[in-house]
Design an enzyme around this catalytic site. Structure first.
Site: not given
Length: 603
Positions: A392-393
């Site tokens: 995600h990051e």
């Protein structure tokens, strides 16, 4: 790392698992030099003030001065904020961060005359400048956004006063951050191994996934007992922050704080309303999932502390950080070689701060500025969820890298509305990869459960937050005091509506509003929901190798703020002014819920 019961101090961490901020400033002395240099350069602001009507050349000079100042303060602010985040109890970096905040306010004040002065010019004069000076063409979209915003920009004197109050308007958020991350003392509970373990933000999240129900209950009640204790303080900080939003919207002649926030990105308010409407219409799906969870857990009563533990017991798969790195690279192969090259840079060049340490900011994020690496903060523990957090990051950071590599500074960032699409597309790709490669029925069921929980948290839960955030702003605008009792009562009712009759109305959950940092971000959370929904459509196109899907996606990642976000997404293949992309996401949720139900019958 995940077995640690006492958090290490910052200086005890292995260097290779910390981010390398020396790439921004070699040391604090270099930071000080940049700080003082910018502070001195701000004195030149008056040199440009009052010159915009003179000629196209002077218009360009002032524009480039303003952008240069913004570029420098961003680098300074990012360094100090990340230094502070790695240990929020470190007074040296508390002071550094405070100084940067003061300089940011000073920058805003020093150049607050610029936009009002641009808008004192007629449209004819502005666009004549663009014909006279070819170098201005680069800034056409940037200036067009200002012209479009003409009705909401105040006089130069008023803008200066408002900019000078920037620290005051941000003080409630700062107080919340210090209280929440540094000053709160959480109780110690006994874990499933009989060990005493002190709760923290990261530990609490981990314990909510515990398969020991007594541990989950103790963590839940212990954690929220602290927020209940400080409910009046948190209500005061949140109320003051919302009053600031409503005040600024009013004096800028917006109908509401929501209109003011969304108009910054030219996002129609109907996008927000459509999201809440479609999600509310599909709440029976969430209620059904809660009933399935209750049945699979085999409990008489399903509590809020039962919503994050895997329904199939102990996770059949988990990953160390090193294993997660390898898995991420494998899963993201459909994104292409150009994309994977950036991911490898993130791992090899220390963009990532991995381990939770004492005083470290909770959660995870991607951060940076045009002239820095797109850094990632994690609070790692070995779990499937952390693999999802990593990709995600990484989606954010690759988005930032491509944007900064392909756009000039003026368009070298992107609005949050676009940001969450990049991160959650990665999550959807990872889910597809795991479901395609894992044959063990128990592992597949676990991945499906994780997807459904992620969907619950990203679309249903964030829309719940969005609905409550809008409620708070509307109530304050009516003059209704946002007391802790009023907030807690209404949050409790909303929580019951979302989770439905299968979930008990635990009294602690009504205080959840007090611990949500995103309520200080000004109409931020709805973009998680719209972003995840759009990401579902994009991931499906990429995974199935739809013609031009990857090329269109990379174009989006490289677009930055060179066009309005809704238009950028249309080029990527999703029209977010319509409801169908959210409805399509709900179809995927129901399909995977069906698949989970069928699969567990065979286990």
């Amino acid at each position: 790392m995940s077995e640690t019961t006492k958090l290490p101090k910052r200086e005890e961490l292995p260097e290779e698992l910390t981010w390398d901020l020396t790439k921004i400033f070699a040391n604090d002395q270099e930071f000080d030099q940049a700080y003082e240099k910018l502070n001195e350069e701000l004195k030149n602001s008056d040199k440009y003030k009052g010159t915009l009507a003179n000629s196209a050349t002077e218009f360009l000079d002032a524009l480039e001065f303003v952008l240069d100042v913004y570029r420098k303060i961003e680098r300074i602010y990012v360094y100090s904020s990340m230094k502070n985040d790695q240990d929020t109890a470190n007074t040296t970096y508390q002071a550094l961060y405070a100084r940067s905040g003061s300089l940011l306010a000073k920058v805003s004040e020093a150049i607050s005359w610029y936009e009002p002065e641009v808008l004192q010019l007629s449209d004819d004069q502005i666009w004549q400048y663009f014909e006279q000076e070819p170098k201005l063409e680069l800034y056409r979209h940037y200036i067009q956004q200002m012209v479009d915003n003409r009705a909401h920009v105040l006089s130069a004197d008023q803008e200066s006063l408002l900019a000078g109050a920037g620290e005051i308007f941000g003080s409630s958020s700062d107080i919340f951050a210090v209280l929440n991350n540094a000053d709160l003392e959480f109780p110690t509970i006994t874990d499933e191994n009989g060990k005493a373990i002190q709760l923290s933000h990261g530990v609490y999240r981990q314990l909510m996934e515990s398969t020991d129900r007594n541990v989950r209950e103790a963590a839940f009640k212990g954690f929220f007992s602290v927020y209940e204790q400080f409910k009046n303080t948190f209500a005061s900080t949140l109320s003051a922050h919302i009053k600031g939003h409503n005040y600024k919207a009013k004096i800028r002649h917006y109908k509401s704080a929501r209109e003011a926030s969304l108009s910054n990105n030219h996002v129609p308010e109907s996008v927000y309303d459509t999201l809440v409407e479609v999600v509310n219409k599909n709440l029976p799906l969430l209620h059904r999932y809660m009933s399935v969870r209750k049945r699979l857990l085999g409990v008489d009563k399903l509590h809020m502390y039962d919503l994050y533990t895997p329904v199939l017991g102990e996770a059949p798969i988990k990953f160390t950080y090193e294993e997660a790195k390898a898995k991420a690279l494998e899963a993201l192969k459909p994104m292409g070689e150009e994309y994977l090259t950036v991911v490898e840079k993130a791992f090899s060049e220390r963009w990532i701060d991995v381990i939770e340490n004492k005083g470290k900011r909770s959660g995870a994020y991607s951060s940076g500025s045009y002239d820095t690496n797109p850094y990632i903060l994690l609070n790692w523990h070995d779990a499937l969820d952390q693999l999802f957090t990593l990709v995600h990051e990484m989606g954010h950071s690759v988005h930032s890298y491509f944007t900064r590599s392909n756009q000039p500074y003026v368009y070298g960032d992107y609005p949050i509305f676009l940001a969450e699409i990049a991160s959650t597309t990665n999550e959807n790709i990872l889910t597809e990869y795991l479901l395609e490669t894992e044959e063990d029925p128990r592992v597949r069921a676990y991945v499906l459960n994780h997807y459904l929980d992620g969907f619950k948290g990203t679309i249903f839960r964030q829309t719940q937050f969005a609905e409550f955030e809008h409620f708070m702003h509307e109530e304050d605008a009516k003059g209704i005091p946002l007391t802790s009792e009023y907030l807690s009562e209404n949050y409790g009712k909303l929580n019951t509506k979302y989770y439905g009759p299968a979930v008990e109305e635990d009294p602690e959950i009504k205080y959840e509003w007090s611990r949500i940092p995103h309520f200080y971000y000004n109409y931020y959370v709805y973009q998680y929901s719209t972003g995840f929904s759009a990401a579902s459509a994009l991931a499906k196109k990429i995974w199935t190798k739809e013609p031009q899907a990857l090329e269109n996606y990379l174009t989006y990642l490289k677009s930055g703020s060179s066009d309005y976000p809704v238009e950028v997404m249309k080029k990527a293949g999703v029209d977010m002014t319509k409801a169908n992309y959210i409805e399509d996401a709900m179809v995927i949720f129901e399909k995977r819920l069906n698949e989970l139900e069928e699969l567990v019958e065979k286990l």
